[in-house]
Motif scaffolding. Structure first.
Motif, PDB file in Angstrom:
ATOM      1  N   PHE A 151      -9.760   3.167  -0.627  1.00 21.02           N
ATOM      2  CA  PHE A 151      -9.676   2.060  -1.577  1.00 21.02           C
ATOM      3  C   PHE A 151      -8.514   1.136  -1.234  1.00 21.02           C
ATOM      4  O   PHE A 151      -8.659  -0.097  -1.195  1.00 21.02           O
ATOM      5  N   LEU A 152      -7.337   1.704  -0.984  1.00 27.09           N
ATOM      6  CA  LEU A 152      -6.152   0.893  -0.706  1.00 27.09           C
ATOM      7  C   LEU A 152      -6.312   0.099   0.588  1.00 27.09           C
ATOM      8  O   LEU A 152      -5.925  -1.076   0.662  1.00 27.09           O
ATOM      9  N   ILE A 153      -6.893   0.701   1.611  1.00 27.55           N
ATOM     10  CA  ILE A 153      -7.025   0.013   2.901  1.00 27.55           C
ATOM     11  C   ILE A 153      -8.034  -1.123   2.811  1.00 27.55           C
ATOM     12  O   ILE A 153      -7.776  -2.246   3.284  1.00 27.55           O
ATOM     13  N   GLY A 212     -13.355  -5.384  -2.984  1.00 30.08           N
ATOM     14  CA  GLY A 212     -13.060  -4.457  -4.070  1.00 30.08           C
ATOM     15  C   GLY A 212     -14.223  -3.547  -4.382  1.00 30.08           C
ATOM     16  O   GLY A 212     -14.058  -2.334  -4.572  1.00 30.08           O
ATOM     17  N   LEU A 213     -15.427  -4.120  -4.454  1.00 23.50           N
ATOM     18  CA  LEU A 213     -16.608  -3.297  -4.714  1.00 23.50           C
ATOM     19  C   LEU A 213     -16.867  -2.318  -3.580  1.00 23.50           C
ATOM     20  O   LEU A 213     -17.201  -1.143  -3.809  1.00 23.50           O
ATOM     21  N   ILE A 254       0.829  -1.209   0.000  1.00 20.43           N
ATOM     22  CA  ILE A 254       0.000   0.000   0.000  1.00 20.43           C
ATOM     23  C   ILE A 254       0.865   1.261   0.000  1.00 20.43           C
ATOM     24  O   ILE A 254       0.606   2.218  -0.747  1.00 20.43           O
ATOM     25  N   LEU A 255       1.900   1.261   0.821  1.00 20.68           N
ATOM     26  CA  LEU A 255       2.773   2.434   0.880  1.00 20.68           C
ATOM     27  C   LEU A 255       3.503   2.648  -0.442  1.00 20.68           C
ATOM     28  O   LEU A 255       3.674   3.788  -0.896  1.00 20.68           O
ATOM     29  N   ILE A 256       3.917   1.558  -1.086  1.00 17.75           N
ATOM     30  CA  ILE A 256       4.596   1.684  -2.376  1.00 17.75           C
ATOM     31  C   ILE A 256       3.643   2.220  -3.433  1.00 17.75           C
ATOM     32  O   ILE A 256       3.991   3.120  -4.214  1.00 17.75           O
ATOM     33  N   GLN A 257       2.414   1.667  -3.470  1.00 20.11           N
ATOM     34  CA  GLN A 257       1.447   2.140  -4.450  1.00 20.11           C
ATOM     35  C   GLN A 257       1.091   3.605  -4.238  1.00 20.11           C
ATOM     36  O   GLN A 257       0.847   4.346  -5.197  1.00 20.11           O
TER      37      GLN A 257
END
Length: 412
Positions: free
Chosen positions: A350-352, A325-326, A134-137
């Motif tokens: 979204f990422l979490i 995801g939804l 998540i941190l990289i994205q």
């Protein structure tokens, strides 16, 4: 030192120029000569093998207790009406050649029997890898380059190459994190599953202590296999790319297909290298050779089981991650962008949320994948080397001889 074959440093893995020194059953005794004129028994006797020795509390005092006879497969044979005795099952699998359903059931049974240890491993690794991902994205990955749909053919080719380069750069950190996570889960879960086969408890500390000495070799093996696959694919595709044009494209397609088949063939042959490395304390090259010998002659069976496992775990992963995801898209106000065709801007919600779904999916699919690989390795050794006899002895199953006074630690 643990001398029981199948575990670390047992001396059980036969070398290339040695036969496995496994105990085999004695030859059956010759039947008595029924034509002996001195015999006074009636000729109308019941057929041989139909009677069993008396057993139970009513046995006569001092009656000798007969050890179970062994058939030509090396397994105990019951005397009751000539039928086989129940197969020993000290742990999650019966100690005999396994079917695909029993391999999958053994992997799931390990998750149920040692759920605290297994989930402790998988959840910890999955949470750490997802946080890093998540941190990289969020902070390191650059936006993908835009592709002009009205570009000329040469410009479209340049844009495609740029997009492929950007995708490779963006996915490299994620792949590296996944590689590290797979390394630790494979090492620890291999030790947990090896104990569960014998029906013995194992803690996270036990698994770490047994797996830690082999981590450098496992890291080398984990890096070597994808590098080998990439090298073969590069050799197959590069001549066509250098040639260019329609002829080069055709050549790259043909040689690339041949290279893919070669990679698939090799990866299946080397698919049992990690449990061989961990449980037999083998080196990297010896574990690859060991895996190839175990898979030889059973390539299609191993491939089918691996493929089915991948399909099942993919379906399970999709069932778990799709609702997350939804929900993540909805929480990030991205549904309108999806329906209008606009690219939504995904943020922290979204990422979490998707990260939580990925953690849950990984916690379930990691043990299944590792369990199938280790149990398939044990199954191939049972089929080729009668490892079930040694496992039964190590588990203290009656009728297989005395249990060897060894440490139960696979790595000792």
């Amino acid at each position: 030192m643990n001398d029981s074959p199948g575990w670390a440093s047992p001396g059980s893995a036969p070398s290339d120029d040695q036969k496995p020194g496994l105990p085999r059953p004695a030859e059956p005794a010759e039947p008595a000569d029924q034509s002996d004129p001195a015999s006074k028994w009636s000729k109308e006797q019941p057929p041989p093998g139909q009677w069993s020795a008396p057993s139970g509390p009513g046995d006569p005092a001092g009656a000798p207790q007969q050890q179970p006879a062994r058939n030509w497969g090396g397994r105990p044979q019951g005397g009751g009406w000539g039928g086989p005795a129940p197969v020993a099952k000290p742990g999650v699998i019966p100690l005999r050649p396994l079917g695909i359903g029993e391999i999958l059931d053994g992997a799931v049974s390990t998750l149920r029997a040692h759920w605290r240890t297994v989930l402790g491993i998988t959840v910890t690794v999955a949470v750490i890898t997802q946080i890093c991902d998540i941190l990289i994205q969020r902070y390191l990955l650059s936006a993908p380059p835009e592709v002009d749909p009205n570009a000329t053919p040469s410009e479209a080719l340049r844009q495609s190459l740029s997009a492929a380069k950007s995708t490779l750069v963006n996915t490299s950190p994620t792949l590296a994190i996944a590689l590290i996570g797979t390394l630790f889960t494979t090492a620890l879960l291999t030790m947990v599953i090896s104990r569960s086969v014998l029906g013995r408890p194992v803690t996270l500390a036990d698994a770490w202590r047994e797996a830690k000495p082999q981590l450098p070799q496992l890291l080398g093996l984990t890096l070597l296999l994808p590098l080998l696959a990439a090298a073969i694919m590069t050799v197959g595709i590069l001549p066509g790319l250098l040639l260019g044009g329609a002829v080069g494209t055709t050549l790259a397609l043909l040689l690339g297909t041949a290279a893919f088949v070669a990679v698939l063939w090799l990866m299946v042959h080397f698919s049992l290298a990690s449990p061989a490395l961990m449980l037999e304390r083998q080196s990297i090259m010896k574990s690859l050779s060991r895996s190839a010998k175990l898979v030889s002659g059973a390539w299609w069976r191993v491939f089918g089981i691996m493929l089915l496992t991948m399909v099942l775990t993919f379906i399970v992963s999709m069932i778990i991650t799709l609702p997350f995801g939804l929900a993540a898209i909805a929480a990030d106000d991205g549904l309108d962008g999806l329906f209008t065709g606009e690219t939504p801007e995904f943020g922290w919600p979204f990422l979490i949320i998707t990260g939580i779904g990925a953690v849950i999916a990984s916690s379930i699919t990691y043990p299944i994948n590792a369990g199938v690989t280790v149990l398939l390795y044990i199954d191939q050794r049972i089929r080729r080397e009668a490892l079930d006899l040694e496992l039964a002895r190590a588990a203290g199953v009656p009728g297989y001889g005395p249990q060897q006074p060894t440490d139960t630690t696979p790595g000792s």
